[in-house]
Design a protein around this motif. Sequence first.
Motif, PDB file in Angstrom:
ATOM      1  N   THR A  66       0.823  -1.216   0.000  1.00 43.91           N
ATOM      2  CA  THR A  66       0.000   0.000   0.000  1.00 43.91           C
ATOM      3  C   THR A  66       0.851   1.258   0.000  1.00 43.91           C
ATOM      4  O   THR A  66       0.313   2.371  -0.022  1.00 43.91           O
ATOM      5  N   ASP A  67       2.180   1.084   0.048  1.00 45.01           N
ATOM      6  CA  ASP A  67       3.109   2.214   0.105  1.00 45.01           C
ATOM      7  C   ASP A  67       2.805   3.119   1.300  1.00 45.01           C
ATOM      8  O   ASP A  67       2.911   4.347   1.219  1.00 45.01           O
ATOM      9  N   ALA A  90      10.075  13.024   5.795  1.00 45.41           N
ATOM     10  CA  ALA A  90      10.835  13.488   4.636  1.00 45.41           C
ATOM     11  C   ALA A  90      11.608  12.337   3.988  1.00 45.41           C
ATOM     12  O   ALA A  90      11.686  12.242   2.759  1.00 45.41           O
ATOM     13  N   SER A  91      12.168  11.455   4.802  1.00 42.48           N
ATOM     14  CA  SER A  91      12.953  10.330   4.289  1.00 42.48           C
ATOM     15  C   SER A  91      12.078   9.340   3.517  1.00 42.48           C
ATOM     16  O   SER A  91      12.447   8.866   2.449  1.00 42.48           O
ATOM     17  N   PHE A  92      10.903   9.046   4.051  1.00 47.14           N
ATOM     18  CA  PHE A  92      10.009   8.116   3.362  1.00 47.14           C
ATOM     19  C   PHE A  92       9.362   8.760   2.136  1.00 47.14           C
ATOM     20  O   PHE A  92       9.094   8.081   1.140  1.00 47.14           O
ATOM     21  N   ILE A  97       6.618   6.924  -0.201  1.00 49.88           N
ATOM     22  CA  ILE A  97       5.905   6.159   0.817  1.00 49.88           C
ATOM     23  C   ILE A  97       5.288   7.134   1.824  1.00 49.88           C
ATOM     24  O   ILE A  97       5.944   8.067   2.282  1.00 49.88           O
ATOM     25  N   GLN A  98       4.029   6.893   2.151  1.00 53.33           N
ATOM     26  CA  GLN A  98       3.296   7.786   3.052  1.00 53.33           C
ATOM     27  C   GLN A  98       3.254   7.210   4.459  1.00 53.33           C
ATOM     28  O   GLN A  98       3.139   6.000   4.650  1.00 53.33           O
ATOM     29  N   LEU A  99       3.361   8.096   5.455  1.00 51.89           N
ATOM     30  CA  LEU A  99       3.247   7.682   6.847  1.00 51.89           C
ATOM     31  C   LEU A  99       1.828   7.884   7.356  1.00 51.89           C
ATOM     32  O   LEU A  99       1.188   8.896   7.059  1.00 51.89           O
ATOM     33  N   ASN A 309      12.886  -1.174   4.842  1.00 54.17           N
ATOM     34  CA  ASN A 309      13.027  -1.673   3.470  1.00 54.17           C
ATOM     35  C   ASN A 309      13.477  -3.134   3.466  1.00 54.17           C
ATOM     36  O   ASN A 309      12.965  -3.961   2.695  1.00 54.17           O
ATOM     37  N   LYS A 310      14.413  -3.471   4.345  1.00 58.06           N
ATOM     38  CA  LYS A 310      14.891  -4.853   4.431  1.00 58.06           C
ATOM     39  C   LYS A 310      13.815  -5.777   5.002  1.00 58.06           C
ATOM     40  O   LYS A 310      13.652  -6.914   4.550  1.00 58.06           O
ATOM     41  N   LEU A 311      13.094  -5.300   5.999  1.00 58.93           N
ATOM     42  CA  LEU A 311      12.054  -6.125   6.609  1.00 58.93           C
ATOM     43  C   LEU A 311      10.947  -6.448   5.605  1.00 58.93           C
ATOM     44  O   LEU A 311      10.461  -7.584   5.534  1.00 58.93           O
ATOM     45  N   ILE A 312      10.549  -5.448   4.837  1.00 61.95           N
ATOM     46  CA  ILE A 312       9.487  -5.640   3.858  1.00 61.95           C
ATOM     47  C   ILE A 312       9.908  -6.659   2.789  1.00 61.95           C
ATOM     48  O   ILE A 312       9.095  -7.443   2.298  1.00 61.95           O
ATOM     49  N   LYS A 313      11.189  -6.647   2.456  1.00 60.34           N
ATOM     50  CA  LYS A 313      11.699  -7.550   1.417  1.00 60.34           C
ATOM     51  C   LYS A 313      12.227  -8.866   1.986  1.00 60.34           C
ATOM     52  O   LYS A 313      12.840  -9.650   1.273  1.00 60.34           O
ATOM     53  N   PHE A 314      11.970  -9.083   3.279  1.00 65.29           N
ATOM     54  CA  PHE A 314      12.374 -10.315   3.956  1.00 65.29           C
ATOM     55  C   PHE A 314      13.882 -10.545   3.879  1.00 65.29           C
ATOM     56  O   PHE A 314      14.344 -11.687   3.821  1.00 65.29           O
TER      57      PHE A 314
END
Length: 332
Positions: A66-67, A90-92, A97-99, A309-314
């Motif tokens: 869902t970004d 700002a970083s996301f 990607i939205q918070l 980013n790493k967690l989402i990509k396992f």
Amino acid sequence: MASNKIKINDIARLAGVSATTVSHIFNKRDKKYRISPQTRQKVLSIAQQYSDQPHIRQCIIKANSTDTIGVIVPDMSNMFFSLFLHHLEASFRQKNIQLLITCSHYNRDVEIKVAQNLVERKVDAMIVVTSLDSDQFYVGINEHTPVLFFDRYLKDTTLPFITSEAIKSVSELIEPYAKQLDEFYFIGCDIQLTSIRARLEGFKQGLAKAGLTFKSDWLVSDDYCPNKGYQLLKMVHEKLGRLPRAIFTPSGNLLQEVLSYLVEVKVEPKHICLCSYDYNIHLDYSYYPVDAITQDYQSMAYTCVNVINKLIKFKELKSNAFLIEPQIIRHR
């Protein structure tokens, strides 16, 4: 199939569609090219049968993402959390990607409810400043939605966490003044939290390095609520019949409340030594000189983005603990 590794063409053949259609679905372009929800579901159902293959699992994750990242903080009026959220957003945003930012108000029941709401909104991951005593609730969520603890972490947790280093920095902060004093008070709250306990440990080590023996009366603490720092210092003042010669506060909120009391009783700056965790630029103009530790918000935000980013990509993390070095800013 010639190989056990399934390809887009294989999924297309099994679904009875073109490889281009599968590619559009995997890259979230199905609405743009008016691919029906039924076709999308059929392709993803077939892909799910091969989700044990990393490249297919990545395609499924991307298609369903869902970004959005959910963030839970206890108090958005707290300057530390506000500055962190500024850099984090700002970083996301640079990665489109939205918070979704929510507030627990230091209430455990509220925290659980807002976390469940974020899961229902299908956020891709969560960044949490938790007030819970156990990670059991978030371990359950982590089975389907990656969870990253921030600032506060839970002892022996298997979940990754990011926080600022505290023991060495606090020790170095107070040691020079402890050498000149015969007392040093710790005005704090919620010392059961791991982040606050680390700051307390650094405080004790700084005293020891200065040759000053810690006394239990110097630790003044309670559960946090607004204006608690003011109340705790007032209690110490009344008990001693004078103000402490030196005070360390483990957070910016508590420092602000301590300063409020000092202004009220009109003590001269030369009569008290103040040190704190969490620097604020307003301290540069304070009537009372305060040496403070400033946290590296930008590095913390970048680290959050990289870990999420790493967690989402396992992808495997080399460690579940990320300690960001702070800096000491002196005004005395």
